[in-house]
Design an enzyme around this catalytic site. Structure first.
Site, PDB file in Angstrom:
ATOM      1  N   GLY A 171      50.095  27.929  28.763  1.00 12.44           N
ATOM      2  CA  GLY A 171      50.547  29.155  28.125  1.00 12.44           C
ATOM      3  C   GLY A 171      51.274  28.797  26.848  1.00 12.44           C
ATOM      4  O   GLY A 171      52.169  27.934  26.861  1.00 12.44           O
ATOM      5  N   GLN A 227      42.825  30.718  36.166  1.00 10.24           N
ATOM      6  CA  GLN A 227      44.230  31.059  35.909  1.00 10.24           C
ATOM      7  C   GLN A 227      44.552  32.486  36.361  1.00 10.24           C
ATOM      8  O   GLN A 227      45.673  32.769  36.796  1.00 10.24           O
ATOM      9  CB  GLN A 227      44.568  30.883  34.424  1.00 10.24           C
ATOM     10  CG  GLN A 227      44.547  29.441  33.948  1.00 10.24           C
ATOM     11  CD  GLN A 227      43.223  29.073  33.303  1.00 10.24           C
ATOM     12  OE1 GLN A 227      42.164  29.562  33.696  1.00 10.24           O
ATOM     13  NE2 GLN A 227      43.268  28.190  32.318  1.00 10.24           N
ATOM     14  N   ASP A 240      46.939  32.515  21.925  1.00  7.52           N
ATOM     15  CA  ASP A 240      47.355  31.147  21.637  1.00  7.52           C
ATOM     16  C   ASP A 240      47.500  30.901  20.139  1.00  7.52           C
ATOM     17  O   ASP A 240      48.226  29.996  19.735  1.00  7.52           O
ATOM     18  CB  ASP A 240      46.355  30.158  22.233  1.00  7.52           C
ATOM     19  CG  ASP A 240      46.482  30.097  23.745  1.00  7.52           C
ATOM     20  OD1 ASP A 240      47.195  29.210  24.236  1.00  7.52           O
ATOM     21  OD2 ASP A 240      45.893  30.949  24.428  1.00  7.52           O
ATOM     22  N   ASN A 247      42.326  33.241  22.270  1.00  6.77           N
ATOM     23  CA  ASN A 247      42.902  33.333  23.613  1.00  6.77           C
ATOM     24  C   ASN A 247      41.943  32.648  24.580  1.00  6.77           C
ATOM     25  O   ASN A 247      40.880  32.160  24.179  1.00  6.77           O
ATOM     26  CB  ASN A 247      43.142  34.798  23.991  1.00  6.77           C
ATOM     27  CG  ASN A 247      43.996  34.927  25.253  1.00  6.77           C
ATOM     28  OD1 ASN A 247      45.067  34.319  25.345  1.00  6.77           O
ATOM     29  ND2 ASN A 247      43.554  35.702  26.209  1.00  6.77           N
TER      30      ASN A 247
END
Length: 356
Positions: free
Chosen positions: A46, A201, A242, A252
């Site tokens: 993350g 995830q 990100d 992302n």
């Protein structure tokens, strides 16, 4: 809420996210190398969490080099400290928060060295800065949550992809920070969580942390997202980021682009939730965002079980880029940035420069 990391003065404790939800395992990182390995292995993941972990890693690195190079001049120490910075930068190329944090820590040392501050004073300043990055992230996420929840109707149904929650940050979360705030406000009906292949995830982390906090969640496989949009009356899609380019193009977790395309077709608002540290103002558009490609066995295997021919070729990008035209708004601690993105992101950049 679970703690992603905990600073102990001369070590960093990390929750090993590769073991969740089956096991809750804590990793003790006593040097910057172990933190770097944790970032590479996705034991910590993350963008905001990676940035904070890297800041603590820089602190550990400074503690190490001032002992290893006792009596050395400031030039030598800066050279060695830069090597630590470069090592951490190499661990994951896409998440801009990593570069933001380690460069901030490095420039702190450069500045204090010019002031001829003692090595111990510099170490204390680094530790304080890393702790500030950690604490600020939690406060920022709270603000993102408030701004994002205000966009939602009563009894909202939301779809999210990957994990942008407590586990991806220092606490509260970005996309899931919006979810948490909406839940606290009594306006959340359901969160649909994509499982997020190949490393799950969404299934392992998002579904777990929402279940732990008694927030209503329904897990779906990635290839169900479009059908859920058509049949389950979704009010919004909210994901993390990100890296965000100056025109609003956003990187992302892989699969986000497809979700955005489906949301556009179904006229469902598609939001990015991210702190301003995720913006990379130096990149004109998403084509310039570096995309990490990971090991083939992440696709050939599932939780260690072979699911494909061992010799088959694999393309395994960890991220994709969603063009700004598919994004309804970018939720930040400063409010919601909307189109025209190039113009409004420039205004945000100017605001940040004025604050500095």
């Amino acid at each position: 809420m679970v703690k992603t990391m905990e600073w102990q003065g001369q070590s960093l404790l990390l929750l090993d996210q590769t073991k969740l939800p089956a096991e809750i395992v804590t990793i003790i990182c006593e040097d910057y190398r172990r933190v770097g390995e944790a970032i590479k292995r996705l034991e910590v993941r993350g963008a905001p969490a990676i940035g904070a972990a890297a800041a603590f890693a820089m602190t550990l690195g400074w503690q190490e080099i001032i002992v290893k190079y006792t009596g050395a001049g400031s030039e030598t120490l800066l050279i060695e400290f830069k090597k630590i910075k470069d090592f951490l930068l190499s661990t994951r190329p896409t998440a801009v928060n990593l570069a933001w944090a380690v460069n901030k820590m490095y420039m702190q040392v450069v500045s204090l060295t010019k002031e001829q501050r003692s090595l111990q004073d510099i170490g204390t300043a680094l530790e304080n800065l890393a702790c500030k990055i950690y604490q600020d992230d939690i406060a920022i996420n709270r603000q993102i949550g408030v701004h994002g929840a205000a966009l939602l109707p009563q009894q909202a149904s939301i779809l999210t992809h990957c994990n942008a929650g407590t586990l991806a940050t220092c606490g509260w979360g970005t996309a899931l920070g919006v979810v948490r705030q909406a839940f606290e406000d009594g306006r959340l009906a359901m969160v649909y969580a994509d499982e997020t292949r190949p490393l799950l995830q969404g299934a392992r982390l998002t579904a777990w942390e929402l279940t732990e906090d008694n927030i209503p969640v329904t897990l779906i496989t990635d290839n169900m997202a479009a059908w859920v949009m058509q049949t389950q009356h979704l009010d919004a899609v909210i994901v993390g980021a990100d890296r965000i380019a100056a025109n609003g193009d956003t990187a992302n977790k892989i699969g986000t682009y497809g979700v955005a395309l489906a949301a556009k077709h179904h006229h469902i608002p598609f939001y990015i939730a991210a702190p301003v540290s995720t913006f990379d103002f130096t990149l004109e558009n998403g084509n310039q965002i570096p995309i990490e490609e990971r090991a083939a066995d992440e696709v050939r295997l599932l939780q260690g079980v072979v699911t494909a021919p061992r010799q088959v070729k694999v393309f395994n990008p960890a991220f994709d880029v969603t063009p700004a035209e598919f994004i309804t708004g970018i939720i930040t601690e400063y409010g919601v940035v909307s189109a025209p993105y190039t113009e409004n992101i420039k205004k945000l950049q100017q605001k940040l420069q004025e604050e500095d």
